[in-house]
Motif scaffolding. Structure first.
Motif, PDB file in Angstrom:
ATOM      1  N   GLY A 324       0.796  -1.219   0.000  1.00 52.59           N
ATOM      2  CA  GLY A 324       0.000   0.000   0.000  1.00 52.59           C
ATOM      3  C   GLY A 324       0.835   1.279   0.000  1.00 52.59           C
ATOM      4  O   GLY A 324       0.290   2.369   0.236  1.00 52.59           O
ATOM      5  N   ASN A 325       2.146   1.192  -0.271  1.00 48.86           N
ATOM      6  CA  ASN A 325       3.032   2.362  -0.256  1.00 48.86           C
ATOM      7  C   ASN A 325       3.565   2.663  -1.661  1.00 48.86           C
ATOM      8  O   ASN A 325       3.404   1.861  -2.586  1.00 48.86           O
ATOM      9  N   ASP A 326       4.212   3.810  -1.790  1.00 51.40           N
ATOM     10  CA  ASP A 326       4.824   4.171  -3.071  1.00 51.40           C
ATOM     11  C   ASP A 326       5.827   3.101  -3.476  1.00 51.40           C
ATOM     12  O   ASP A 326       6.596   2.568  -2.645  1.00 51.40           O
ATOM     13  N   ILE A 327       5.879   2.820  -4.810  1.00 49.42           N
ATOM     14  CA  ILE A 327       6.715   1.748  -5.336  1.00 49.42           C
ATOM     15  C   ILE A 327       7.791   2.353  -6.227  1.00 49.42           C
ATOM     16  O   ILE A 327       7.506   3.192  -7.096  1.00 49.42           O
ATOM     17  N   HIS A 328       9.050   1.893  -6.042  1.00 49.27           N
ATOM     18  CA  HIS A 328      10.196   2.354  -6.824  1.00 49.27           C
ATOM     19  C   HIS A 328      10.856   1.121  -7.439  1.00 49.27           C
ATOM     20  O   HIS A 328      11.304   0.221  -6.724  1.00 49.27           O
ATOM     21  N   LEU A 329      10.915   1.086  -8.778  1.00 50.37           N
ATOM     22  CA  LEU A 329      11.330  -0.102  -9.507  1.00 50.37           C
ATOM     23  C   LEU A 329      12.699   0.073 -10.138  1.00 50.37           C
ATOM     24  O   LEU A 329      12.959   1.103 -10.791  1.00 50.37           O
ATOM     25  N   ARG A 330      13.530  -0.943  -9.970  1.00 51.49           N
ATOM     26  CA  ARG A 330      14.789  -0.974 -10.709  1.00 51.49           C
ATOM     27  C   ARG A 330      14.495  -1.446 -12.137  1.00 51.49           C
ATOM     28  O   ARG A 330      13.698  -2.380 -12.349  1.00 51.49           O
ATOM     29  N   SER A 331      15.178  -0.802 -13.100  1.00 49.91           N
ATOM     30  CA  SER A 331      14.951  -1.140 -14.502  1.00 49.91           C
ATOM     31  C   SER A 331      15.860  -2.294 -14.902  1.00 49.91           C
ATOM     32  O   SER A 331      16.916  -2.108 -15.516  1.00 49.91           O
ATOM     33  N   VAL A 332      15.442  -3.487 -14.580  1.00 47.11           N
ATOM     34  CA  VAL A 332      16.163  -4.688 -14.980  1.00 47.11           C
ATOM     35  C   VAL A 332      15.117  -5.764 -15.298  1.00 47.11           C
ATOM     36  O   VAL A 332      14.217  -6.044 -14.504  1.00 47.11           O
ATOM     37  N   GLY A 333      15.194  -6.344 -16.532  1.00 46.02           N
ATOM     38  CA  GLY A 333      14.193  -7.339 -16.926  1.00 46.02           C
ATOM     39  C   GLY A 333      12.822  -6.705 -17.088  1.00 46.02           C
ATOM     40  O   GLY A 333      12.673  -5.471 -17.131  1.00 46.02           O
ATOM     41  N   VAL A 343      -3.083  -3.017  -8.373  1.00 47.50           N
ATOM     42  CA  VAL A 343      -3.992  -2.016  -7.857  1.00 47.50           C
ATOM     43  C   VAL A 343      -3.190  -0.980  -7.064  1.00 47.50           C
ATOM     44  O   VAL A 343      -2.508  -1.325  -6.085  1.00 47.50           O
ATOM     45  N   LEU A 344      -3.283   0.254  -7.526  1.00 44.19           N
ATOM     46  CA  LEU A 344      -2.663   1.371  -6.800  1.00 44.19           C
ATOM     47  C   LEU A 344      -3.761   2.027  -5.980  1.00 44.19           C
ATOM     48  O   LEU A 344      -4.580   2.798  -6.483  1.00 44.19           O
ATOM     49  N   GLY A 345      -3.768   1.677  -4.683  1.00 47.18           N
ATOM     50  CA  GLY A 345      -4.796   2.197  -3.788  1.00 47.18           C
ATOM     51  C   GLY A 345      -4.518   3.639  -3.393  1.00 47.18           C
ATOM     52  O   GLY A 345      -3.647   4.326  -3.943  1.00 47.18           O
ATOM     53  N   PRO A 346      -5.235   4.158  -2.408  1.00 46.50           N
ATOM     54  CA  PRO A 346      -5.106   5.559  -1.995  1.00 46.50           C
ATOM     55  C   PRO A 346      -3.660   5.928  -1.646  1.00 46.50           C
ATOM     56  O   PRO A 346      -2.988   5.235  -0.875  1.00 46.50           O
ATOM     57  N   GLY A 347      -3.187   7.021  -2.258  1.00 42.81           N
ATOM     58  CA  GLY A 347      -1.857   7.540  -1.942  1.00 42.81           C
ATOM     59  C   GLY A 347      -0.689   6.818  -2.568  1.00 42.81           C
ATOM     60  O   GLY A 347       0.474   7.182  -2.311  1.00 42.81           O
ATOM     61  N   MET A 348      -0.928   5.805  -3.400  1.00 44.77           N
ATOM     62  CA  MET A 348       0.166   5.029  -3.967  1.00 44.77           C
ATOM     63  C   MET A 348       0.592   5.586  -5.327  1.00 44.77           C
ATOM     64  O   MET A 348      -0.237   5.798  -6.205  1.00 44.77           O
ATOM     65  N   ASP A 349       1.926   5.778  -5.476  1.00 46.10           N
ATOM     66  CA  ASP A 349       2.516   6.205  -6.747  1.00 46.10           C
ATOM     67  C   ASP A 349       3.462   5.114  -7.234  1.00 46.10           C
ATOM     68  O   ASP A 349       3.950   4.276  -6.449  1.00 46.10           O
TER      69      ASP A 349
END
Length: 490
Positions: A324-333, A343-349
């Motif tokens: 349920g928190n902001d998600i930061h993705l590494r660009s690999v694969g 599902v990006l719920g309330p407040g999620m980026d």
């Protein structure tokens, strides 16, 4: 000899020396001296006193007595002429008989005496001043620091150092001499062999960040310590560096990073001196919206049982979405989320574009292969989807394909490519083919698409009737538009 003629051996020489132009006595009884020619004829007279009177231009002198100690001139002896005085000097007879000459002589003597006194006084003053200058010079030399004073580093001091030099100049001046002495004190400041900028930081945008240098050394002046910014938006007010062991700045309103190189070096040296001497260290401040709740995902090195931090990232996007928190993705694969929508719920980026060191490049998109409805955004707060390459799966018969479906929320999509899959064909229950929409927004107040590409897929074919030979449900329906009701654009 009769009284009228007089005895030459007993007559007073001065009484007999009357001037030829006048005098008493009988001319017929004159002595041999009386035969002297008249002064008016240009010849000398026979009387010395009369000669002086004529020389002075005064009245004819009266006979005077013989001065004490004078030698009488024998009667009839010739009187030698007086020696001529030097030029500009009064004759002795003038000094004796002329009051003005005597006064002038005394004044001249007094003036010469005073001049001698002035010369002697000036010589005395000059000698005294010279003595004072010599004493001052010896005093300054006796207590000065003639040799450089160097601070001796301890056994743990660094091999590099900076030299601070101060110069003191003392000048003693008077009317005749000037004495100047200069003493120079040189202090060697040991620099640390290594410095520690501290661990990398994670900070929230807009908050105050404080950097603290370690192992700088108590003897190192604050002006020797600089934090030179090497990456990210400027936080130094245009200077390029922050000065001192402890500095602060406000984190910019970004999702990214700023980087610094801590340098300890003499400010008089060039900027590369610290690197040459090895007295430097680096630090990175990663900036997110909320540092306390941010979750990091690394498809290659992560573990879904980890804490989800920079040092211990999760592995899958699905596990991160569950927090349920902001998600930061590494660009690999490419992340496979075809099992169901994220599902990006309330407040999620959602932010992609990170490399293996968690430095973010917005153009380095993170790949995601999603379900036919790949991402579903819900809630009532504005959201951000950035730096992803999202391809939605083809939809089954009777269903549409939606890469991003937005339900009553404002969304900004930036630096991304969003592609919808093919829509499903029509069925006997819904003979028209389904739609393919890259971004579907229902009741959203604002939708922003910035520096992004948005592509809809192929619309579904209409139902073509039963395939078992049974009764037809009617004419085949036409296929749906691939753009769909929400439209698609870039």
């Amino acid at each position: 000899m009769s009284d009228d003629g007089g005895d030459p051996q007993h007559d007073d020489p001065i009484d007999d020396g009357e001037h030829a132009s006048g005098g008493s006595g009988d001319a017929g009884n004159a002595s041999p001296r009386d035969a002297t020619p008249d002064a008016d004829d240009g010849e000398p007279t026979d009387g010395a006193v009369s000669d002086r009177a004529d020389d002075l231009g005064g009245p004819e002198a009266e006979p005077t007595a013989v001065l004490p100690g004078a030698v009488p001139v024998p009667t009839g002896a010739p009187v030698p002429p007086a020696a001529a005085p030097p030029a500009g000097v009064a004759h002795e007879s003038q000094l004796i008989d002329d009051p003005a000459a005597r006064v002038a002589a005394r004044l001249r003597a007094e003036r010469e005496r005073r001049q001698r006194m002035v010369v002697v006084g000036l010589a005395s003053v000059g000698g005294l001043v010279l003595l004072i200058g010599l004493v001052a010079f010896l005093f300054s030399r006796g207590g000065g620091d003639d040799a450089p004073v160097s601070a001796v580093p301890s056994s743990s001091a660094a091999p590099t150092s900076a030299v601070a030099t101060s110069t003191t100049s003392t000048t003693v001046a008077d009317t005749t001499t000037t004495t100047s002495t200069t003493s120079t004190t040189t202090t060697t400041i040991p620099l640390p062999s290594a410095v520690d900028a501290g661990a990398d930081l994670l900070a929230s945008a807009g908050t105050v960040v404080t950097l603290t240098a370690a192992d700088v050394g108590e003897a190192t002046p604050g002006e020797f310590v600089r934090w030179v910014q090497t990456a990210g938006p400027d936080v130094t007010a245009g200077v390029g560096a922050l000065g001192g062991p402890i500095v602060s700045f406000t984190a910019p309103d970004i999702v990214g990073h700023v980087a610094f190189e801590l340098r300890v070096v003499d400010p008089d040296d060039d900027d590369d001196a610290a690197a040459d001497q090895g007295v430097s260290d680096e630090l990175v401040v990663r900036i997110v919206e909320d540092a306390a709740t941010a979750v990091f995902v690394d498809l290659e090195r992560g573990d879904d049982s980890a804490a989800g931090t920079v040092d211990a990232p999760l592995r899958t996007l699905a596990a991160a979405a569950a927090t349920g928190n902001d998600i930061h993705l590494r660009s690999v694969g490419r992340h496979d989320t075809t099992a169901g929508p994220i599902v990006l719920g309330p407040g999620m980026d959602l932010y992609g574009g990170y490399d293996e060191n968690w430095f973010r490049d917005p153009l380095a998109r993170t790949g995601i292969d999603g379900a036919s409805t790949a991402i579903l955004v819900e809630g009532d707060e504005a959201r951000v989807i950035a730096s992803i390459d999202l391809i939605a799966a083809d939809a089954p018969a009777g269903e549409g394909s939606f890469a991003v479906a937005i339900d009553e929320v404002d969304v900004r999509i930036e630096d991304s490519r969003i592609v919808a899959g093919a829509a499903g064909a029509g069925t006997s229950d819904s003979t028209s083919g389904a739609v393919s929409v890259a971004v579907q927004s229902r009741n959203a107040g604002q939708l922003e698409i910035i520096r992004s590409t948005i592509n809809g897929g192929r619309g579904g074919n209409g139902w073509s009737g039963p395939t078992d030979g049974g009764p037809s449900a009617g004419p085949a329906a036409s296929g749906a538009d691939a753009v769909g009701s929400a439209g698609a654009g870039g």
